[in-house]
Design an enzyme around this catalytic site. Structure first.
Site, PDB file in Angstrom:
ATOM      1  N   SER A   1      48.202  38.854  38.521  1.00 39.07           N
ATOM      2  CA  SER A   1      46.790  38.932  38.899  1.00 39.07           C
ATOM      3  C   SER A   1      46.041  37.747  38.310  1.00 39.07           C
ATOM      4  CB  SER A   1      46.195  40.269  38.423  1.00 39.07           C
ATOM      5  OG  SER A   1      44.869  40.421  38.871  1.00 39.07           O
ATOM      6  N   THR A   2      45.113  37.968  37.398  1.00 40.35           N
ATOM      7  CA  THR A   2      44.291  36.893  36.849  1.00 40.35           C
ATOM      8  C   THR A   2      45.146  35.802  36.208  1.00 40.35           C
ATOM      9  OG1 THR A   2      42.674  38.594  36.319  1.00 40.35           O
ATOM     10  CG2 THR A   2      42.305  36.404  35.386  1.00 40.35           C
TER      11      THR A   2
ATOM     12  N   HIS B   1      47.272  39.667  43.190  1.00 37.84           N
ATOM     13  CA  HIS B   1      45.986  40.260  43.554  1.00 37.84           C
ATOM     14  C   HIS B   1      45.080  39.168  44.119  1.00 37.84           C
ATOM     15  CE1 HIS B   1      46.629  43.640  40.373  1.00 37.84           C
ATOM     16  NE2 HIS B   1      47.227  43.919  41.515  1.00 37.84           N
TER      17      HIS B   1
ATOM     18  N   MET C   1      44.732  41.110  34.545  1.00 46.96           N
ATOM     19  CA  MET C   1      43.912  42.167  33.967  1.00 46.96           C
ATOM     20  C   MET C   1      44.459  43.531  34.365  1.00 46.96           C
ATOM     21  SD  MET C   1      40.057  40.868  34.885  1.00 46.96           S
ATOM     22  CE  MET C   1      39.533  39.168  34.682  1.00 46.96           C
TER      23      MET C   1
ATOM     24  N   ASP D   1      48.040  47.430  36.611  1.00 50.65           N
ATOM     25  CA  ASP D   1      48.803  47.542  37.852  1.00 50.65           C
ATOM     26  C   ASP D   1      50.177  46.912  37.661  1.00 50.65           C
ATOM     27  OD1 ASP D   1      49.294  48.194  40.525  1.00 50.65           O
ATOM     28  OD2 ASP D   1      48.623  46.232  41.225  1.00 50.65           O
TER      29      ASP D   1
END
Length: 355
Positions: free
Chosen positions: A180-181, A206, A299, A302
């Protein structure tokens, strides 16, 4: 405790007004200034430097990407891109991520004020998490998901858990990656290091709808392996990486000794679509010990539950280490739950794919 000082840079007076009201109403953070363009922002930054910058891309006098590159070169600072979601804008916003932005907040062209109000919780969470990001890992290189306040669902919303270990090993192996991030830059570092011959790879990053096609295309242009946005029934092939399309879940399916992916609709899982947990669960069910699971910077949590399912199904599991993560949330949670066999630095992840 010192509040998070936020600088909003957007040429829309409505965006500046709404974001300022939302952030100032949140305990622990406040808007130190709201500027209509980067030149005005730089004047204010000479007097006070922000903890986080919320930045538009298309603005007068200086575009957001030029401003971002200047910031990341002179004094790396967490930047959240707040951009209108368009096909044309997707490539531009990806340039911003490549230049060092932490996350994307997408805003519609119509109903902007209502959207920002509805998405307030997720928006301020993104700003708060950005303030903790290790932005030095986001130094400019070669060159996040639409925010919706919803209940946090698990992968059960898309497919049931497996009953046990997957069928016996085959000659085809699958590598599943979730991030993600900070993942756009991290994935580029991993995938560009891979040789042409490597196991088939399935990826959830993401990212909003319309962005993943441009992201996959950019990676394909710089990697020796083929990279594409996944389509329904695509086969997982050696030397190819499939990236889950934004706004859809991706699940692995086995047909005989071959693996394919299905691109499916469904609710947000862990507030994401695509969800890493959904992909990892499907890999645990269909591939078992034929798979490698890798969880990277991001973050939240997930992928943590799904990686544990892969581990329990016999897959080899790997997490990116804290020092090389922009945000250690996802790997940290996976480690905490006991689903990680090995923790390695970002620069070593590509070796785990071919091991």
């Amino acid at each position: 405790m010192k509040s998070i000082q936020v600088l909003v840079v957007d040429d829309s007076a409505v965006v500046r007004q709404v974001l300022t009201a939302l952030i100032d109403a949140t305990p622990g953070m406040e808007v130190m200034h709201a500027a209509a363009d980067p030149l005005l922002a730089m004047e204010r930054m000479r007097r006070q430097w922000p903890d986080v910058i919320v930045l538009d891309v298309e603005m007068p006098r200086m575009d957001g990407i030029t401003f971002l590159r200047k910031i990341m070169t002179e004094r790396p600072t967490p930047v959240v891109i707040c951009s209108t979601l368009t096909e044309q804008g997707a490539k531009t916003t990806l340039e911003a991520l490549a230049a060092g932005a932490v996350a994307i907040v997408t805003k519609p062209k119509l109903g902007l004020k209502q959207f920002l109000t509805d998405a307030a919780d997720d928006l301020v969470t993104t700003v708060r998490e950005a303030a903790r990001a290790n932005v030095r890992r986001l130094a400019p290189r070669r060159e996040a998901a639409p925010l919706q306040p919803v209940a946090k669902l698990t992968a059960d919303a898309i497919l049931p858990p497996g009953a046990g270990r997957a069928m016996t090993q085959t000659t085809e192996r699958v590598v599943a990656i979730g991030t993600s991030t900070g993942g756009t830059q991290a994935l580029e570092e991993v995938l560009t290091a891979l040789p042409r011959v490597c196991p088939g790879i399935v990826i959830v990053q993401h990212m909003p709808e319309k962005f993943t096609a441009a992201f996959a295309s950019r990676l394909d242009s710089v990697c020796r392996i083929a990279v594409k946005e996944a389509e329904h029934n695509d086969r997982v092939l050696p030397g190819r990486a499939l990236i889950a399309p934004g706004g859809k879940h991706m699940v692995l399916r086995r047909s005989g000794a071959q693996y394919h992916v299905d691109v499916v609709d469904g609710p947000l899982v862990n507030r994401h679509r695509p969800s890493v947990d959904v992909l990892f669960r499907s890999v645990a069910k269909c591939a078992g010990a034929n798979a490698v699971g890798i969880i990277m910077t991001g973050m939240g949590d997930d992928g943590a539950a799904g990686l544990l399912e892969m581990h329990n199904a016999g897959a080899r599991t790997v997490a990116q280490d804290e020092d090389s993560c922009v945000v250690f949330g996802m790997p940290k949670e996976a480690i905490k739950r006991g689903g990680v066999d090995k923790t390695v630095t970002l620069s070593a992840i590509w070796r785990e794919i071919g091991a």
